[in-house]
Design a protein around this motif. Structure first.
Motif, short mmCIF file in Angstrom:
data_model
loop_
_atom_site.label_atom_id
_atom_site.label_comp_id
_atom_site.label_asym_id
_atom_site.label_seq_id
_atom_site.Cartn_x
_atom_site.Cartn_y
_atom_site.Cartn_z
N PRO A 1 -97.43 -49.41 91.29
CA PRO A 1 -98.45 -48.49 90.81
C PRO A 1 -98.04 -47.90 89.45
O PRO A 1 -96.87 -47.98 89.07
N PRO A 2 -99.02 -47.33 88.73
CA PRO A 2 -100.40 -47.13 89.15
C PRO A 2 -101.30 -48.29 88.72
O PRO A 2 -100.92 -49.11 87.90
N ARG A 3 -102.47 -48.33 89.30
CA ARG A 3 -103.51 -49.24 88.82
C ARG A 3 -104.24 -48.54 87.68
O ARG A 3 -104.54 -47.35 87.75
N ILE A 4 -104.52 -49.28 86.62
CA ILE A 4 -105.19 -48.71 85.45
C ILE A 4 -106.63 -49.18 85.41
O ILE A 4 -106.90 -50.39 85.35
N LYS A 5 -107.54 -48.23 85.46
CA LYS A 5 -108.96 -48.54 85.33
C LYS A 5 -109.44 -48.09 83.95
O LYS A 5 -109.14 -46.97 83.52
N VAL A 6 -110.16 -48.97 83.29
CA VAL A 6 -110.57 -48.71 81.91
C VAL A 6 -112.09 -48.76 81.80
O VAL A 6 -112.73 -49.69 82.30
N GLN A 7 -112.64 -47.76 81.13
CA GLN A 7 -114.05 -47.82 80.76
C GLN A 7 -114.12 -47.89 79.24
O GLN A 7 -113.42 -47.15 78.54
N VAL A 8 -114.96 -48.79 78.74
CA VAL A 8 -115.05 -49.05 77.31
C VAL A 8 -116.47 -48.78 76.83
O VAL A 8 -117.43 -49.32 77.38
N LYS A 9 -116.59 -47.94 75.81
CA LYS A 9 -117.89 -47.61 75.23
C LYS A 9 -117.85 -47.90 73.73
O LYS A 9 -117.21 -47.20 72.97
N ARG A 10 -118.54 -48.96 73.32
CA ARG A 10 -118.63 -49.26 71.89
C ARG A 10 -119.87 -48.53 71.36
O ARG A 10 -120.88 -49.13 71.01
N ASN A 11 -119.75 -47.21 71.29
CA ASN A 11 -120.91 -46.36 71.01
C ASN A 11 -120.71 -45.53 69.75
O ASN A 11 -120.92 -44.32 69.75
N ALA A 12 -120.29 -46.18 68.68
CA ALA A 12 -119.90 -45.47 67.46
C ALA A 12 -120.99 -44.56 66.92
O ALA A 12 -120.71 -43.49 66.38
N ASN A 13 -122.24 -44.96 67.04
CA ASN A 13 -123.34 -44.18 66.46
C ASN A 13 -124.04 -43.29 67.48
O ASN A 13 -125.12 -42.77 67.22
N SER A 14 -123.42 -43.12 68.63
CA SER A 14 -123.99 -42.28 69.69
C SER A 14 -123.27 -40.94 69.72
O SER A 14 -122.22 -40.77 69.10
#
Length: 295
Positions: free
Chosen positions: A199-212
């Protein structure tokens, strides 16, 4: 800058600080200069161009900001300008525009004389050093804008793959990258070893939201909801995060790291040597050396 008085320079710089103080997260240099130009009436001289090229207004302001940086009043990082706490205090206490700028210059020379190769106050030496600083910062701003634009235009799933490649270069073992379609709030899963036994397990969220808009607390909590007790969360968002979201991440019992564009690219350059050729082509970078004045 003989055609611009100290009083006029002070007026421009105080107005710049007024603009920056109203933006606690800072402003891109180009946006700050544009806002300043709209807030003041330029003289004919300031509105003109130098014979060698380049607008006088921008050069005048940039030249003056070098003293503010060395005074500790202004922070410039990756093309973003922001007023420091010391700068805000100086703005509040020194109301006269000319006195404000003269104090910044005084602190600049105090810094200059403390350097190993200290020189007496000399306008020609000052101009040469500040010109070198301006050349470097403009090059950095241009390079950074190109990187930001490149990432912003990258297809979402290619950006997701870029993050996965970065994790591999950091010696993590990527077990899963989400295919197109619904991903349940997780885009990448990685472990510390090939079998995922440690451990640990790595969870990744990816947001390609440069103009947001920046990711807020609601968006952060949505990701945190998919983290188990033994998970570490990594949230990558080009737009960055609100102050409240950053505070939430720091105070949460969940272990979560937030990466905006700046932090992502810093990690990419730090681990660039360990990226394979295919990974490097996703965001190809090359260092360039400049001759500059002392820091």
């Amino acid at each position: 800058m003989a055609d611009v008085t100290k009083a006029r320079t002070g007026h421009l710089i105080r107005k710049l600080f007024e603009i920056l103080i109203a933006q606690p997260d800072g402003m891109k240099a180009a946006d700050a200069l544009k806002a300043l130009e709209q807030a003041v009436q330029l003289t004919d001289y300031e509105a003109g161009d130098y014979s060698s090229g380049g607008r006088r207004f921008e050069r005048i302001v940039r030249f003056a900001t070098v003293s503010c940086v060395k005074a500790g009043w202004l922070i410039k990082h990756k093309g973003v300008w922001s007023a420091s706490d010391e700068g805000k205090a100086a703005f509040a206490s020194i109301k006269d525009a000319e006195a404000f700028y003269r104090q910044a210059e005084k602190l600049y020379w105090k810094w200059r004389k403390a350097q190993p190769a200290a020189l007496e106050e000399d306008e020609a030496e000052e101009a040469a050093e500040k010109s070198a600083v301006i050349t470097l910062e403009q090059a950095e701003e241009m390079a950074w804008k190109e990187i930001e634009d490149f990432l912003a235009e990258m297809p979402p799933y290619e950006f997701q793959d870029l993050v996965a490649e970065l994790l591999k270069a950091m010696d993590y073992h990527v077990a899963w990258v989400a295919p197109s379609g619904k991903d349940g709030g997780v885009d990448v899963i990685a472990y510390n070893d090939p079998l995922g036994t440690r451990p640990p397990r790595i969870k990744v969220q990816v947001k390609r939201n440069a103009n947001s808009p920046r990711i807020d607390v609601v968006g952060l909590r949505s990701f945190m909801a998919v983290l188990g007790d033994g998970d570490v969360g990594l949230f990558v968002a080009l737009s960055g995060f609100t102050k409240d979201a950053e505070l939430e991440a720091r105070q949460s019992h969940r272990r979560i790291t937030l990466l905006d564009t700046t932090k992502l690219v810093e990690l990419w350059t730090t681990h660039y040597a360990k990226l394979d050729d295919g990974a490097r082509r996703r965001l190809p970078l090359k260092p360039v050396w400049f001759l500059v004045g002392e820091d």
